[in-house]
Design a protein around this motif. Structure first.
Motif, short mmCIF file in Angstrom:
data_model
loop_
_atom_site.label_atom_id
_atom_site.label_comp_id
_atom_site.label_asym_id
_atom_site.label_seq_id
_atom_site.Cartn_x
_atom_site.Cartn_y
_atom_site.Cartn_z
N MET A 110 -0.15 -27.36 -58.82
CA MET A 110 0.83 -27.75 -57.81
C MET A 110 0.22 -27.64 -56.42
N ASP A 111 0.76 -28.40 -55.50
CA ASP A 111 0.34 -28.29 -54.10
C ASP A 111 1.06 -27.08 -53.48
N VAL A 112 0.29 -26.09 -53.09
CA VAL A 112 0.87 -24.87 -52.53
C VAL A 112 0.40 -24.64 -51.10
N SER A 113 0.09 -25.70 -50.40
CA SER A 113 -0.43 -25.58 -49.03
C SER A 113 0.58 -24.89 -48.11
N ALA A 114 1.85 -24.95 -48.43
CA ALA A 114 2.87 -24.27 -47.62
C ALA A 114 2.75 -22.75 -47.74
N LEU A 115 2.05 -22.28 -48.76
CA LEU A 115 1.90 -20.84 -48.98
C LEU A 115 0.49 -20.35 -48.67
N ASP A 116 -0.25 -21.10 -47.88
CA ASP A 116 -1.63 -20.69 -47.53
C ASP A 116 -1.68 -19.37 -46.77
N TRP A 117 -0.63 -19.03 -46.09
CA TRP A 117 -0.57 -17.82 -45.27
C TRP A 117 -0.46 -16.53 -46.10
N VAL A 118 -0.04 -16.64 -47.35
CA VAL A 118 0.28 -15.46 -48.15
C VAL A 118 -0.92 -14.53 -48.33
N ALA A 119 -2.08 -15.08 -48.62
CA ALA A 119 -3.25 -14.23 -48.86
C ALA A 119 -3.64 -13.45 -47.61
N ARG A 120 -3.62 -14.11 -46.48
CA ARG A 120 -3.99 -13.42 -45.23
C ARG A 120 -2.98 -12.34 -44.87
N VAL A 121 -1.71 -12.66 -45.00
CA VAL A 121 -0.67 -11.68 -44.65
C VAL A 121 -0.70 -10.50 -45.63
N HIS A 122 -0.94 -10.78 -46.91
CA HIS A 122 -1.08 -9.68 -47.86
C HIS A 122 -2.27 -8.81 -47.50
N GLY A 123 -3.36 -9.41 -47.09
CA GLY A 123 -4.53 -8.63 -46.68
C GLY A 123 -4.22 -7.70 -45.53
N LEU A 124 -3.51 -8.21 -44.53
CA LEU A 124 -3.12 -7.38 -43.40
C LEU A 124 -2.14 -6.28 -43.82
N ALA A 125 -1.20 -6.64 -44.68
CA ALA A 125 -0.24 -5.64 -45.18
C ALA A 125 -0.95 -4.58 -46.00
N PHE A 126 -1.96 -4.98 -46.77
CA PHE A 126 -2.72 -4.02 -47.57
C PHE A 126 -3.48 -3.04 -46.68
N ILE A 127 -4.02 -3.53 -45.57
CA ILE A 127 -4.71 -2.64 -44.63
C ILE A 127 -3.72 -1.64 -44.06
N ALA A 128 -2.52 -2.10 -43.70
CA ALA A 128 -1.48 -1.20 -43.19
C ALA A 128 -1.08 -0.19 -44.27
N PHE A 129 -1.00 -0.66 -45.52
CA PHE A 129 -0.66 0.22 -46.65
C PHE A 129 -1.74 1.29 -46.82
N LEU A 130 -3.01 0.90 -46.72
CA LEU A 130 -4.09 1.89 -46.84
C LEU A 130 -4.01 2.93 -45.73
N MET A 131 -3.75 2.49 -44.52
CA MET A 131 -3.65 3.44 -43.40
C MET A 131 -2.44 4.35 -43.57
N ALA A 132 -1.32 3.79 -44.03
CA ALA A 132 -0.12 4.61 -44.24
C ALA A 132 -0.32 5.60 -45.37
N SER A 133 -1.02 5.19 -46.44
CA SER A 133 -1.27 6.14 -47.53
C SER A 133 -2.27 7.21 -47.13
N LEU A 134 -3.24 6.85 -46.31
CA LEU A 134 -4.17 7.86 -45.80
C LEU A 134 -3.44 8.84 -44.89
N ASN A 135 -2.55 8.32 -44.06
CA ASN A 135 -1.75 9.18 -43.18
C ASN A 135 -0.88 10.15 -43.98
#
Length: 120
Positions: free
Chosen positions: A52-77
């Protein structure tokens, strides 16, 4: 009559406040990371299995990456404040890249931290 709770030393209120704040931040980032990871998996299934054409969801990987970095920092905290072992922190960190695991690990860590630090 003596109970286990009466022999457990009371946690200092300031430490409780810091741990509770870190726990809330950790929980929020865990849920956001978990949700975005599920969305990313759905996007990948749609693109690679269903062609399927999922070009409307191209942002998901980048936003998940940023959220994962925040998750790592919050879990370290939180891990620093709760004095987690390296194994506890590592398993918590890895839960952000395994679908559904961030929800399960968040619930377990929340339960353990609330019990250990006598949080309401």
């Amino acid at each position: 009559m003596t109970t286990a709770d009466s022999t457990t030393p009371r946690v200092h209120p300031e430490r409780q406040r810091r741990v509770k704040t870190a726990l809330n931040l950790f929980s929020g980032t865990a849920w956001v990371t978990g949700f975005l990871l599920l969305l990313l998996v759905i996007r990948m299934v749609m693109q690679y299995l269903l062609n399927m054409d999922v070009s409307a969801l191209d942002w998901v990987a980048r936003v998940h990456g940023l959220a994962f970095i925040a998750f790592l920092m919050a879990s370290l905290n939180l891990g620093t404040k709760a004095r987690w072992s390296a194994v506890e922190w590592l398993t918590t960190a890895l839960s952000g890249v395994i679908p559904l695991m961030s929800f399960i690990v968040e619930a377990k860590r929340r339960h353990d931290v609330k019990r250990t630090f006598q949080l309401v």
